[in-house]
Structure formats: C-alpha cells, structure tokens
Design a protein around this motif. Structure first.
Motif, PDB file in Angstrom:
ATOM      1  N   ASN A  24      -2.767   0.257  -3.484  1.00 19.92           N
ATOM      2  CA  ASN A  24      -3.021  -1.071  -3.656  1.00 19.92           C
ATOM      3  C   ASN A  24      -2.481  -2.013  -4.314  1.00 19.92           C
ATOM      4  O   ASN A  24      -3.014  -1.601  -5.574  1.00 19.92           O
ATOM      5  CB  ASN A  24      -3.971  -1.693  -3.342  1.00 19.92           C
ATOM      6  CG  ASN A  24      -4.378  -0.594  -1.343  1.00 19.92           C
ATOM      7  OD1 ASN A  24      -4.099  -0.661  -0.800  1.00 19.92           O
ATOM      8  ND2 ASN A  24      -5.430   0.202  -1.443  1.00 19.92           N
ATOM      9  N   TYR A  33      -8.563   9.135  -9.398  1.00 23.42           N
ATOM     10  CA  TYR A  33      -9.522   9.228  -8.570  1.00 23.42           C
ATOM     11  C   TYR A  33      -9.706  10.700  -8.022  1.00 23.42           C
ATOM     12  O   TYR A  33      -9.169  12.246  -8.060  1.00 23.42           O
ATOM     13  CB  TYR A  33      -8.964   8.550  -7.237  1.00 23.42           C
ATOM     14  CG  TYR A  33      -9.724   7.214  -6.947  1.00 23.42           C
ATOM     15  CD1 TYR A  33      -8.489   6.785  -7.228  1.00 23.42           C
ATOM     16  CD2 TYR A  33     -10.128   6.760  -6.415  1.00 23.42           C
ATOM     17  CE1 TYR A  33      -8.684   5.054  -7.506  1.00 23.42           C
ATOM     18  CE2 TYR A  33     -10.702   5.439  -6.575  1.00 23.42           C
ATOM     19  CZ  TYR A  33      -9.458   5.040  -6.783  1.00 23.42           C
ATOM     20  OH  TYR A  33      -9.757   3.585  -6.695  1.00 23.42           O
ATOM     21  N   ARG A  37      -9.161   4.800 -16.075  1.00 17.54           N
ATOM     22  CA  ARG A  37      -8.076   3.862 -15.379  1.00 17.54           C
ATOM     23  C   ARG A  37      -7.302   3.226 -17.127  1.00 17.54           C
ATOM     24  O   ARG A  37      -7.653   3.375 -18.250  1.00 17.54           O
ATOM     25  CB  ARG A  37      -8.646   2.351 -14.960  1.00 17.54           C
ATOM     26  CG  ARG A  37      -7.880   1.610 -14.981  1.00 17.54           C
ATOM     27  CD  ARG A  37      -8.363   0.292 -14.476  1.00 17.54           C
ATOM     28  NE  ARG A  37      -7.878  -0.771 -13.562  1.00 17.54           N
ATOM     29  CZ  ARG A  37      -7.651  -0.107 -12.181  1.00 17.54           C
ATOM     30  NH1 ARG A  37      -8.476   0.085 -11.505  1.00 17.54           N
ATOM     31  NH2 ARG A  37      -6.266  -1.668 -11.983  1.00 17.54           N
ATOM     32  N   GLU A  70     -13.165   6.975  -8.443  1.00 12.25           N
ATOM     33  CA  GLU A  70     -12.288   6.511  -9.943  1.00 12.25           C
ATOM     34  C   GLU A  70     -12.699   7.073 -11.151  1.00 12.25           C
ATOM     35  O   GLU A  70     -14.043   7.158 -11.674  1.00 12.25           O
ATOM     36  CB  GLU A  70     -11.705   4.857  -9.497  1.00 12.25           C
ATOM     37  CG  GLU A  70     -10.953   4.369 -10.682  1.00 12.25           C
ATOM     38  CD  GLU A  70     -10.473   3.093 -11.653  1.00 12.25           C
ATOM     39  OE1 GLU A  70     -10.083   2.086 -10.066  1.00 12.25           O
ATOM     40  OE2 GLU A  70     -11.279   2.440 -12.312  1.00 12.25           O
ATOM     41  N   SER A 127      -5.071  -1.400  -7.607  1.00 12.27           N
ATOM     42  CA  SER A 127      -6.291  -0.524  -7.005  1.00 12.27           C
ATOM     43  C   SER A 127      -5.831   0.291  -6.192  1.00 12.27           C
ATOM     44  O   SER A 127      -5.125   0.498  -5.797  1.00 12.27           O
ATOM     45  CB  SER A 127      -7.458  -1.603  -5.793  1.00 12.27           C
ATOM     46  OG  SER A 127      -6.752  -1.783  -5.158  1.00 12.27           O
ATOM     47  N   THR A 180       1.012  -0.996   0.198  1.00 13.69           N
ATOM     48  CA  THR A 180       0.155   0.117  -0.014  1.00 13.69           C
ATOM     49  C   THR A 180       1.051   1.278   0.091  1.00 13.69           C
ATOM     50  O   THR A 180       1.655   1.571   1.354  1.00 13.69           O
ATOM     51  CB  THR A 180      -1.139   0.216   1.609  1.00 13.69           C
ATOM     52  OG1 THR A 180      -2.068  -1.149   1.365  1.00 13.69           O
ATOM     53  CG2 THR A 180      -1.462   0.998   1.262  1.00 13.69           C
ATOM     54  N   ASN A 217      -2.139  -5.742  -4.690  1.00 14.96           N
ATOM     55  CA  ASN A 217      -1.670  -7.494  -4.375  1.00 14.96           C
ATOM     56  C   ASN A 217      -0.658  -7.879  -5.571  1.00 14.96           C
ATOM     57  O   ASN A 217       0.017  -8.068  -6.715  1.00 14.96           O
ATOM     58  CB  ASN A 217      -2.870  -7.552  -5.097  1.00 14.96           C
ATOM     59  CG  ASN A 217      -3.568  -7.262  -3.570  1.00 14.96           C
ATOM     60  OD1 ASN A 217      -4.137  -6.832  -2.498  1.00 14.96           O
ATOM     61  ND2 ASN A 217      -4.918  -7.148  -4.272  1.00 14.96           N
ATOM     62  N   PRO A 276      -6.522  -5.696 -12.530  1.00 15.06           N
ATOM     63  CA  PRO A 276      -7.137  -5.589 -11.635  1.00 15.06           C
ATOM     64  C   PRO A 276      -6.530  -5.157 -10.312  1.00 15.06           C
ATOM     65  O   PRO A 276      -6.537  -5.184  -9.114  1.00 15.06           O
ATOM     66  CB  PRO A 276      -8.648  -6.454 -11.989  1.00 15.06           C
ATOM     67  CG  PRO A 276      -8.316  -7.299 -12.802  1.00 15.06           C
ATOM     68  CD  PRO A 276      -6.764  -6.691 -12.832  1.00 15.06           C
ATOM     69  N   ARG A 277      -5.041  -6.100  -9.939  1.00 15.59           N
ATOM     70  CA  ARG A 277      -4.880  -6.247  -8.942  1.00 15.59           C
ATOM     71  C   ARG A 277      -3.977  -4.898  -8.195  1.00 15.59           C
ATOM     72  O   ARG A 277      -3.641  -5.208  -7.075  1.00 15.59           O
ATOM     73  CB  ARG A 277      -3.538  -7.117  -8.981  1.00 15.59           C
ATOM     74  CG  ARG A 277      -2.857  -7.074  -9.952  1.00 15.59           C
ATOM     75  CD  ARG A 277      -1.620  -8.448 -10.176  1.00 15.59           C
ATOM     76  NE  ARG A 277      -1.006  -8.380 -10.994  1.00 15.59           N
ATOM     77  CZ  ARG A 277       0.861  -7.355 -10.919  1.00 15.59           C
ATOM     78  NH1 ARG A 277       0.617  -7.192  -9.660  1.00 15.59           N
ATOM     79  NH2 ARG A 277       1.935  -7.200 -11.550  1.00 15.59           N
TER      80      ARG A 277
END
Lengths: 112, 113
Positions: free
Chosen positions: B77, B49, B57, B54, B65, B20, B79, B62-63
């Motif tokens: 973040n 943002y 993009r 949001e 975010s 993060t 992942n 999608p990992r």
C-alpha cells in the motif's frame, strides 16, 4: 549499509565472444550473491548465484566467481548469443535474505 | 516460468491518491519481498514479509506499508502518492528469510500524474 557497484554500465560484444560483468560490494557480512537477467518489459530472472563459501560456480555457458577478500564478484558468459542481450543485475545479501541490494545494471548487447 | 503473480499489470493514479498492489507467492514459498524499480535502475528493496510479519525494511517512508496473509500472498500500500512513486513495483517470493533464492513476479507499472 551495503552498497553494490557494477561495471560496465553497457557492454557490446560480437556473437560468440565472451562477456564479463564485475560487481563490488561493501558489507563484509554479505554472503549471498545472485545474478539476474532482465529483458525489456519482463521480470528479472535468476540466472546464477553464489554463496560465500564457494569461489566459483558454473552452469553451462554462465559462470560466477567470488573474491571475498577483495569484495568483488563477476559474471562470465561464454559463446554469447543474441538472446543473451538484456540488462544484467548483480545483488548482494547480508545472509539473512531480507535485504537484497542490487547493482545499477549492465546492458549487454550481443551483435550478430 | 515462476508461479509469482502480481496485479494489476498497469495502474495510473493521481498525486495524493492511495494505491494497493497485490502479489501471490510461488507455491511453497512463505516470504515476499517488495521492490521499486525506477526506469533504467536496479530494484530498490522496500520491505520483506516472512510468515505474516515485516522482516526488514529499506529506506522508504512510512507511507509505504504492507501486509502478508495466511496464504503468504501480500499487498503493498502506498498513501499520498507522489510523482516520484512512478515506477515498476516488483514482488519476489522465496522460502525462508535466510538466503532464500528470490523469484520475481512480472511487476505492476504504476504511473502517478
């Protein structure tokens, strides 16, 4: 989507000479074109920008020109100084500010 | 000097972990955009943002975010970290999502081993 090309990738000039960096873009909807200067290990800093309703803008030794028909814009630095040495990035935005597309950058070296 | 700040400055993570990153926007700005800058390349847009939603993009999976908080600060973040995620992550704040001049923070250097 938008694609921004930038030339040259490296540029060396003698102190006091002028430097010109050129960018082309592909999306005719783009109407905001900023230029950023990034020194080694530092954040990109906005140095000048131009909007599509203007053909040229000048700020002291820095100027930017825009040719909407040809879809290209250029950064002009006059009377270059060693502290102008950095990587310069152009960018294009489709006008709703959400997606700046940056060029690959030009490394400018000003030789004393 | 702009008022955009980011934390941490540097981070080392292992492949598969989660990270993060945080960004505080400049006073008066309500929009935060995140970029990934690989070595020797220009920043690549991740997402933006605007007023906690949001607003666009880029071409990232999608990992990746994010969040924006009521004070307009933001988090990125990531992942399932991959080696290719190693880069400088920059946030930029602006006022409004329409042609707002963007001011960058100092970045977070992420290294994935």
């Amino acid at each position: 989507g938008e694609n921004v090309e930038q030339h040259p990738s490296t540029l060396s000039v003698q102190e006091g000479d002028s430097a010109v960096i050129k960018c082309t873009y592909s999306d005719s909807a783009s109407n905001y074109f900023p230029w950023y200067k990034q020194e080694l290990g530092k954040r990109p800093q906005l140095i000048i920008d131009i909007r599509s309703n203007v053909g040229e803008k000048k700020d002291q030794r820095i100027a930017v020109t825009l040719n909407k028909t040809a879809k290209h814009f250029s950064l002009h630095i006059t009377e270059t100084q060693p502290e102008d040495s950095a990587v310069y990035f152009c960018a294009a935005s489709p006008g709703y500010g959400q997606n700046f597309v940056f060029g690959p950058g030009t490394r400018l070296s000003v030789l004393p | 000097e702009t008022g955009v700040t980011q934390s941490p400055t540097h981070l080392i993570k292992t492949r598969g972990q989660q990270v993060t990153l945080r960004c505080s926007s400049q006073s008066g700005h309500n929009t935060v955009s995140w970029y990934q800058q690989a070595l020797g390349q220009g920043p690549q847009f991740i997402f933006q943002y605007y007023r906690e939603e949001e607003n666009g993009r880029g071409n990232f999976p999608p990992r990746f975010s994010g969040l924006q908080f009521p004070n307009y600060s933001s988090e990125l973040n990531v992942n399932a970290l991959e080696l290719d995620d190693s880069a400088l992550y920059l946030c930029a704040s602006s006022f409004g999502s329409f042609e707002g001049e963007q001011y960058f923070g100092p970045g977070t250097r992420l290294t994935v081993t």
